[in-house]
Each structure stands twice: as C-alpha cells, then as structure tokens.
Motif scaffolding. Structure first.
Motif, PDB file in Angstrom:
ATOM      1  N   THR A  35       0.818  -1.216   0.000  1.00 18.62           N
ATOM      2  CA  THR A  35       0.000   0.000   0.000  1.00 18.62           C
ATOM      3  C   THR A  35       0.853   1.268   0.000  1.00 18.62           C
ATOM      4  O   THR A  35       0.420   2.304  -0.486  1.00 18.62           O
ATOM      5  CB  THR A  35      -1.000   0.032   1.181  1.00 18.62           C
ATOM      6  OG1 THR A  35      -0.265   0.071   2.413  1.00 18.62           O
ATOM      7  CG2 THR A  35      -1.911  -1.175   1.153  1.00 18.62           C
ATOM      8  N   ARG A  40       2.979   6.388  -2.709  1.00 23.29           N
ATOM      9  CA  ARG A  40       4.119   6.929  -3.456  1.00 23.29           C
ATOM     10  C   ARG A  40       3.693   7.344  -4.871  1.00 23.29           C
ATOM     11  O   ARG A  40       4.151   8.363  -5.405  1.00 23.29           O
ATOM     12  CB  ARG A  40       5.225   5.873  -3.557  1.00 23.29           C
ATOM     13  CG  ARG A  40       5.969   5.663  -2.253  1.00 23.29           C
ATOM     14  CD  ARG A  40       6.881   4.446  -2.312  1.00 23.29           C
ATOM     15  NE  ARG A  40       7.577   4.262  -1.062  1.00 23.29           N
ATOM     16  CZ  ARG A  40       8.742   4.856  -0.762  1.00 23.29           C
ATOM     17  NH1 ARG A  40       9.352   5.591  -1.673  1.00 23.29           N
ATOM     18  NH2 ARG A  40       9.303   4.681   0.414  1.00 23.29           N
ATOM     19  N   ARG A 114      -6.364   9.695   1.987  1.00 26.30           N
ATOM     20  CA  ARG A 114      -6.619   8.409   2.674  1.00 26.30           C
ATOM     21  C   ARG A 114      -8.004   7.884   2.345  1.00 26.30           C
ATOM     22  O   ARG A 114      -8.200   6.696   2.111  1.00 26.30           O
ATOM     23  CB  ARG A 114      -6.454   8.549   4.189  1.00 26.30           C
ATOM     24  CG  ARG A 114      -5.093   9.047   4.635  1.00 26.30           C
ATOM     25  CD  ARG A 114      -4.742   8.614   6.041  1.00 26.30           C
ATOM     26  NE  ARG A 114      -4.355   7.223   6.073  1.00 26.30           N
ATOM     27  CZ  ARG A 114      -3.114   6.772   5.845  1.00 26.30           C
ATOM     28  NH1 ARG A 114      -2.147   7.606   5.573  1.00 26.30           N
ATOM     29  NH2 ARG A 114      -2.870   5.488   5.888  1.00 26.30           N
ATOM     30  N   ARG A 138       0.759   0.984   6.931  1.00 30.34           N
ATOM     31  CA  ARG A 138       0.850   1.615   8.237  1.00 30.34           C
ATOM     32  C   ARG A 138      -0.428   1.451   9.041  1.00 30.34           C
ATOM     33  O   ARG A 138      -0.403   1.496  10.264  1.00 30.34           O
ATOM     34  CB  ARG A 138       1.112   3.134   8.082  1.00 30.34           C
ATOM     35  CG  ARG A 138       2.359   3.517   7.310  1.00 30.34           C
ATOM     36  CD  ARG A 138       3.602   3.173   8.087  1.00 30.34           C
ATOM     37  NE  ARG A 138       4.812   3.716   7.469  1.00 30.34           N
ATOM     38  CZ  ARG A 138       5.356   3.285   6.334  1.00 30.34           C
ATOM     39  NH1 ARG A 138       4.791   2.291   5.677  1.00 30.34           N
ATOM     40  NH2 ARG A 138       6.468   3.820   5.864  1.00 30.34           N
ATOM     41  N   ASP A 139      -1.553   1.306   8.323  1.00 30.50           N
ATOM     42  CA  ASP A 139      -2.858   1.287   8.997  1.00 30.50           C
ATOM     43  C   ASP A 139      -3.722   0.133   8.502  1.00 30.50           C
ATOM     44  O   ASP A 139      -4.945   0.222   8.519  1.00 30.50           O
ATOM     45  CB  ASP A 139      -3.590   2.613   8.717  1.00 30.50           C
ATOM     46  CG  ASP A 139      -3.904   2.805   7.236  1.00 30.50           C
ATOM     47  OD1 ASP A 139      -3.225   2.179   6.390  1.00 30.50           O
ATOM     48  OD2 ASP A 139      -4.838   3.562   6.916  1.00 30.50           O
ATOM     49  N   ARG A 188      10.023  11.126   8.919  1.00 33.99           N
ATOM     50  CA  ARG A 188       8.861  10.343   8.471  1.00 33.99           C
ATOM     51  C   ARG A 188       8.199   9.622   9.636  1.00 33.99           C
ATOM     52  O   ARG A 188       6.982   9.580   9.749  1.00 33.99           O
ATOM     53  CB  ARG A 188       9.304   9.295   7.438  1.00 33.99           C
ATOM     54  CG  ARG A 188       9.330   9.827   6.038  1.00 33.99           C
ATOM     55  CD  ARG A 188       8.852   8.789   5.047  1.00 33.99           C
ATOM     56  NE  ARG A 188       9.812   7.732   4.814  1.00 33.99           N
ATOM     57  CZ  ARG A 188       9.482   6.563   4.272  1.00 33.99           C
ATOM     58  NH1 ARG A 188       8.233   6.301   3.959  1.00 33.99           N
ATOM     59  NH2 ARG A 188      10.408   5.655   4.056  1.00 33.99           N
ATOM     60  N   ASP A 192       4.442  10.322  10.382  1.00 29.21           N
ATOM     61  CA  ASP A 192       3.492   9.209  10.206  1.00 29.21           C
ATOM     62  C   ASP A 192       2.798   8.858  11.518  1.00 29.21           C
ATOM     63  O   ASP A 192       1.645   8.432  11.533  1.00 29.21           O
ATOM     64  CB  ASP A 192       4.199   7.954   9.660  1.00 29.21           C
ATOM     65  CG  ASP A 192       4.710   8.132   8.220  1.00 29.21           C
ATOM     66  OD1 ASP A 192       4.303   9.111   7.562  1.00 29.21           O
ATOM     67  OD2 ASP A 192       5.513   7.292   7.770  1.00 29.21           O
ATOM     68  N   ARG A 195       0.289  12.197  12.780  1.00 27.09           N
ATOM     69  CA  ARG A 195      -0.802  12.768  11.977  1.00 27.09           C
ATOM     70  C   ARG A 195      -2.146  12.395  12.596  1.00 27.09           C
ATOM     71  O   ARG A 195      -2.263  11.412  13.328  1.00 27.09           O
ATOM     72  CB  ARG A 195      -0.711  12.275  10.536  1.00 27.09           C
ATOM     73  CG  ARG A 195      -1.007  10.802  10.401  1.00 27.09           C
ATOM     74  CD  ARG A 195      -0.851  10.330   8.970  1.00 27.09           C
ATOM     75  NE  ARG A 195      -1.043   8.895   8.929  1.00 27.09           N
ATOM     76  CZ  ARG A 195      -0.358   8.061   8.162  1.00 27.09           C
ATOM     77  NH1 ARG A 195       0.576   8.515   7.363  1.00 27.09           N
ATOM     78  NH2 ARG A 195      -0.613   6.779   8.176  1.00 27.09           N
TER      79      ARG A 195
HETATM   80  O1   DC Z   1       6.006   1.824   3.112  1.00 32.64           O
HETATM   81  P1   DC Z   1       6.500   3.037   2.309  1.00 32.64           P
HETATM   82  O2   DC Z   1       7.798   3.597   2.797  1.00 32.64           O
HETATM   83  O3   DC Z   1       6.527   2.735   0.844  1.00 32.64           O
HETATM   84  O4   DC Z   1       5.365   4.161   2.543  1.00 32.64           O
HETATM   85  C1   DC Z   1       5.494   5.470   2.038  1.00 32.64           C
HETATM   86  C2   DC Z   1       4.674   6.451   2.896  1.00 32.64           C
HETATM   87  O5   DC Z   1       3.289   6.207   2.713  1.00 32.64           O
HETATM   88  C3   DC Z   1       4.919   6.369   4.402  1.00 32.64           C
HETATM   89  O6   DC Z   1       5.772   7.406   4.868  1.00 32.64           O
HETATM   90  C4   DC Z   1       3.574   6.512   5.033  1.00 32.64           C
HETATM   91  C5   DC Z   1       2.588   6.318   3.938  1.00 32.64           C
HETATM   92  N1   DC Z   1       1.740   5.140   4.099  1.00 32.64           N
HETATM   93  C6   DC Z   1       0.615   5.291   4.856  1.00 32.64           C
HETATM   94  O7   DC Z   1       0.385   6.357   5.416  1.00 32.64           O
HETATM   95  N2   DC Z   1      -0.282   4.262   4.984  1.00 32.64           N
HETATM   96  C7   DC Z   1      -0.033   3.086   4.399  1.00 32.64           C
HETATM   97  N3   DC Z   1      -0.922   2.079   4.541  1.00 32.64           N
HETATM   98  C8   DC Z   1       1.146   2.898   3.642  1.00 32.64           C
HETATM   99  C9   DC Z   1       2.027   3.962   3.522  1.00 32.64           C
END
Ligand code: DC
Length: 238
Positions: A35, A40, A114, A138-139, A188, A192, A195
């Motif tokens: 995700t 990105r 989101r 992340r979520d 980051r 992250d 927020r």
């Molecule tokens: O896993 P990554 O480094 O490719 O993720 C890039 C950015 O995307 C990360 O700084 C936070 C965001 N992200 C997010 O908020 N929720 C997700 N499910 C995946 C990534």
C-alpha cells in the motif's frame, strides 16, 4: 460475502515489511499488496502535475483521474517483485527515490487522500487473492482491514532501519549519505505517527515483532508459522 484470508503487516519505514511481505506471500501462495507504493504513486503524480502535497482542493480531482494497478514482475526477473503501473506507465523505480518517500509521507497525511485510497486498497486485496492476500502498510490492521485474519506489527531500532534503507538505496546506485537517510526517516516516523488520520500504531490485537536482532528469514519463518496456525484454526485450506 466471503473474502480471502487477509494478513496485515504494519510498521515504520525500514522495518523489513516489504521483503518480509513478499517472501511471506510467496511462501503461502498469497497475493501481495504494497500500500505504500500506492501513496508513493499519488505523490509522483502530484509532483508531475505541479500539485502541492498539501493542496486538498487539487488533490481530490487528481485522485479521481488516477488509475493505479499492480502487475507481475518483468518476465525473466521474478525477484524484482511486482511492478506498479500509473495508467500504462511502469513507475516502480520512479516512486522509490528519497524525494518520493517524503512526498508519500506528506500526501498520506491528507484525509482526502486516505479516504480515496481506502476503497482501492480493499478492492485490490479482494480481487488479487483467491487464497489470501498480504497487505503491507501503516494502517492495514487498524483501518483498512480491522477484521484482518492475522495482524503483525514489524519494527526495529531507528539505526537498524536506516542502515537497511541506506544499503537498499546504495544497491540502486543512490548515494544519499547515511546521516541523511537517518534524518529523513526520523522525520517520516514523527510525521506518520503524529498525523491526525490513521496514525502509525500497532492494532491492539497485532503480534509485534522487533527485527533489530532477528534475521529477515527468522521473521518470515515466525510469521508463516503464525498464519498457518490461524488458517488451520479457521478451517481454510492451508
Ligand atoms: O512503506 P513506504 O515507505 O513505501 O510508505 C510510504 C509512505 O506512505 C509512508 O511514509 C507513510 C505512507 N503510508 C501510509 O500512510 N499508509 C499506508 N498504509 C502505507 C504507507
């Protein structure tokens, strides 16, 4: 409605989520949805069209027009992993720069982004996996699939994570110095986690793994064992 067996893998940047998810999905015969690659790609599209990462009024229409998909690895190079397509263009390499890491983190803090990506992530997982799907982000365990069948939170110390990311970038010929990688990562992590929407945090029912002193093989092994146990308990074909 029945859906595939969903494995959620969340955690901060550089915790080993991508490698672990890819290997775990291959081992289990599950599909994989990265995700972070989707966030990105949104950042890349915004950058190219001159849309500021904080400009909600422009991000909304931009998102409505984007077609983001995953495709199998290039023929002859299965280890390269899934390709990410923006329309018909392969953006797999373009989204992996340090600039797009920070861009993705910035757009991912916008509720408009989101909300628009929530449904896409769920659809990709359900469409991709007839056996099961591993979602990395992340979520995933807290917001995208709060009812995931197995939830993991992978972490490691900031230095270990920055060292891994630095080695990854160096292998791609990107000479960003270690100190810069560490500073970007700390920013980051802070952004992250602080927020307002869907901050990075383990789901209450996630199994937490600290990979600082475990090899990625050991982590994959432990996750696969846990998933197999849950698949067996659920009575699904393992
Ligand atoms: O896993 P990554 O480094 O490719 O993720 C890039 C950015 O995307 C990360 O700084 C936070 C965001 N992200 C997010 O908020 N929720 C997700 N499910 C995946 C990534």
């Amino acid at each position: 409605m029945s859906r595939p067996f969903i494995v959620a893998i969340d955690g901060p940047a550089g915790a080993g989520k991508s490698t672990t998810s890819r290997r775990l999905a291959a081992r289990l015969g599950f599909a994989m949805v990265d995700t972070g690659a989707i966030y990105r790609t949104v950042a890349l599209a915004a950058r190219r069209r001159g849309v500021l990462y904080e400009d909600d009024a422009a991000l909304g229409p931009l998102l409505a027009g984007l077609i983001i998909r995953f495709a199998p690895p290039p023929p002859g190079d299965p280890a390269a992993g899934q390709r990410v397509l923006l329309g018909e263009e392969d953006v797999s390499a373009a989204i992996r720069t340090p600039e797009m890491s920070l861009g993705a983190s910035a757009v991912s803090a916008r509720p408009v982004v989101r909300a628009a990506l929530l449904d896409l992530q769920r659809r990709l997982a359900i469409a991709a996996g007839n056996r099961g799907a591993v979602l990395e982000g992340r979520d995933i365990g807290t917001v995208v699939f709060p009812d995931a069948d197995a939830k993991f939170f992978l972490t490691a110390s900031p230095e270990v994570r920055a060292r891994r990311r630095h080695a990854e970038l160096a292998a791609r010929g990107d000479g960003t110095p270690f100190e810069q990688v560490l500073a970007d990562q700390l920013k980051r992590d802070r952004d992250d986690s602080s927020r307002e929407v869907a901050p990075l945090r383990p789901a209450p029912d996630a199994v937490v793994f600290d990979s600082s002193s475990l090899s990625l093989d050991e982590v994959v092994e432990a996750l696969a064992a846990e998933v197999r146990a849950r698949v067996a308990r659920g009575g699904l074909a393992g």
